[in-house]
Design an enzyme around this catalytic site. Structure first.
Site, PDB file in Angstrom:
ATOM      1  N   GLU A  58       0.817  -1.224   0.000  1.00  0.00           N
ATOM      2  CA  GLU A  58       0.000   0.000   0.000  1.00  0.00           C
ATOM      3  C   GLU A  58       0.853   1.279   0.000  1.00  0.00           C
ATOM      4  O   GLU A  58       0.333   2.377  -0.238  1.00  0.00           O
ATOM      5  CB  GLU A  58      -0.924   0.031   1.223  1.00  0.00           C
ATOM      6  CG  GLU A  58      -2.111  -0.905   1.152  1.00  0.00           C
ATOM      7  CD  GLU A  58      -1.756  -2.368   1.388  1.00  0.00           C
ATOM      8  OE1 GLU A  58      -0.780  -2.631   2.106  1.00  0.00           O
ATOM      9  OE2 GLU A  58      -2.444  -3.251   0.827  1.00  0.00           O
ATOM     10  N   HIS A  88       4.200 -14.623  -1.029  1.00  0.00           N
ATOM     11  CA  HIS A  88       4.101 -13.623  -2.100  1.00  0.00           C
ATOM     12  C   HIS A  88       5.127 -12.495  -1.944  1.00  0.00           C
ATOM     13  O   HIS A  88       4.924 -11.384  -2.401  1.00  0.00           O
ATOM     14  CB  HIS A  88       2.667 -13.124  -2.299  1.00  0.00           C
ATOM     15  CG  HIS A  88       2.011 -12.525  -1.096  1.00  0.00           C
ATOM     16  ND1 HIS A  88       0.983 -13.125  -0.417  1.00  0.00           N
ATOM     17  CD2 HIS A  88       2.223 -11.362  -0.473  1.00  0.00           C
ATOM     18  CE1 HIS A  88       0.598 -12.349   0.571  1.00  0.00           C
ATOM     19  NE2 HIS A  88       1.340 -11.273   0.564  1.00  0.00           N
ATOM     20  N   PHE A 113      13.312   4.820  -1.349  1.00  0.00           N
ATOM     21  CA  PHE A 113      12.966   3.409  -1.213  1.00  0.00           C
ATOM     22  C   PHE A 113      13.717   2.865   0.003  1.00  0.00           C
ATOM     23  O   PHE A 113      14.826   2.352  -0.101  1.00  0.00           O
ATOM     24  CB  PHE A 113      13.358   2.650  -2.479  1.00  0.00           C
ATOM     25  CG  PHE A 113      13.019   1.192  -2.413  1.00  0.00           C
ATOM     26  CD1 PHE A 113      11.707   0.779  -2.437  1.00  0.00           C
ATOM     27  CD2 PHE A 113      14.011   0.239  -2.317  1.00  0.00           C
ATOM     28  CE1 PHE A 113      11.374  -0.564  -2.361  1.00  0.00           C
ATOM     29  CE2 PHE A 113      13.700  -1.110  -2.241  1.00  0.00           C
ATOM     30  CZ  PHE A 113      12.377  -1.512  -2.260  1.00  0.00           C
TER      31      PHE A 113
HETATM   32  N1  INI Z   1       3.822  -6.458   3.869  1.00  0.00           N
HETATM   33  C1  INI Z   1       5.032  -6.011   4.298  1.00  0.00           C
HETATM   34  O1  INI Z   1       5.240  -4.803   4.402  1.00  0.00           O
HETATM   35  N2  INI Z   1       6.011  -6.905   4.623  1.00  0.00           N
HETATM   36  C2  INI Z   1       5.832  -8.243   4.526  1.00  0.00           C
HETATM   37  O2  INI Z   1       6.797  -8.998   4.848  1.00  0.00           O
HETATM   38  C3  INI Z   1       4.576  -8.734   4.077  1.00  0.00           C
HETATM   39  N3  INI Z   1       4.328 -10.145   4.005  1.00  0.00           N
HETATM   40  O3  INI Z   1       5.156 -10.919   4.521  1.00  0.00           O
HETATM   41  O4  INI Z   1       3.338 -10.586   3.456  1.00  0.00           O
HETATM   42  C4  INI Z   1       3.580  -7.807   3.747  1.00  0.00           C
HETATM   43  N4  INI Z   1       2.368  -8.216   3.282  1.00  0.00           N
HETATM   44  C5  INI Z   1       1.200  -7.372   3.274  1.00  0.00           C
HETATM   45  C6  INI Z   1       1.067  -6.556   1.985  1.00  0.00           C
HETATM   46  O5  INI Z   1       2.004  -5.493   1.979  1.00  0.00           O
HETATM   47  C7  INI Z   1      -0.330  -5.943   1.884  1.00  0.00           C
HETATM   48  O6  INI Z   1      -0.580  -5.132   3.005  1.00  0.00           O
HETATM   49  C8  INI Z   1      -1.430  -6.996   1.776  1.00  0.00           C
HETATM   50  O7  INI Z   1      -1.140  -7.903   0.713  1.00  0.00           O
HETATM   51  C9  INI Z   1      -2.808  -6.346   1.524  1.00  0.00           C
HETATM   52  O8  INI Z   1      -2.811  -5.621   0.291  1.00  0.00           O
END
Ligand code: INI
Length: 154
Positions: A58, A88, A113
């Site tokens: 996001e 993912h 970044f």
């Molecule tokens: N988001 C992260 O910032 N770090 C992660 O390691 C992570 N993992 O492990 O899944 C992660 N997933 C959430 C992703 O960013 C979204 O918030 C989610 O897919 C909803 O859109």
């Protein structure tokens, strides 16, 4: 040869920081590093705005809105995507990376970044103020330099 190089003086700069609730125990250290670096280089904490997104996926959208607002000289994005924690990983890390590059180029506002992409939690901890420096601080200083550089180019 004419040379253009910028200084690292943060005085008067207004910076938005986007962090994530995901992996907050690591990301909080990045935010601390970014804030400390900003203040050490002459910035005022009152000129920092911290905006928390759910996850790294996001972050580009939130950064885009902040960059378009015209209220900030730069947007520093901080997060941690850890391979061990998700199937993912590649999708989340990939869209965060390309999304932030796009936001910066489309808006003309420097976007950092500062999202860690690591195989393990340990590697992320190392980059959040322990063994391998603090990538939040590095991201903030890269933005101070970039803002000043763009101003010098005119
Ligand atoms: N988001 C992260 O910032 N770090 C992660 O390691 C992570 N993992 O492990 O899944 C992660 N997933 C959430 C992703 O960013 C979204 O918030 C989610 O897919 C909803 O859109």
């Amino acid at each position: 040869m004419n040379r253009i190089e910028a200084n690292l003086i943060a005085t008067g700069l207004k910076v938005a920081i986007v962090n994530t609730r995901w992996n907050h125990f690591i990301v909080d250290r990045l935010v601390e590093g970014a804030e400390t670096a900003f203040v050490q280089h002459g910035g005022n904490t009152d000129d920092l705005t911290l905006v928390t997104a759910p996850g790294s996926f996001e972050v580009p959208l939130v950064a885009q809105k902040l960059a378009r607002s015209g209220r900030y000289d730069a947007v520093v994005c901080l997060g941690a995507v850890i391979r061990g924690a998700t199937d993912h990983y590649d999708f989340v890390a990939g869209s965060a990376t390309s999304g932030l590059a796009r936001v910066s180029l489309e808006t003309g506002v420097p976007v950092a970044f500062g999202i860690l992409t690591t195989d393990t939690t340990e590697q992320a901890v190392e980059r959040a103020g322990t063994k391998a420096g603090n990538k939040g601080a590095e991201a903030m200083l890269a933005m101070v330099e970039t803002v000043n550089l763009l101003r010098q180019i005119g």
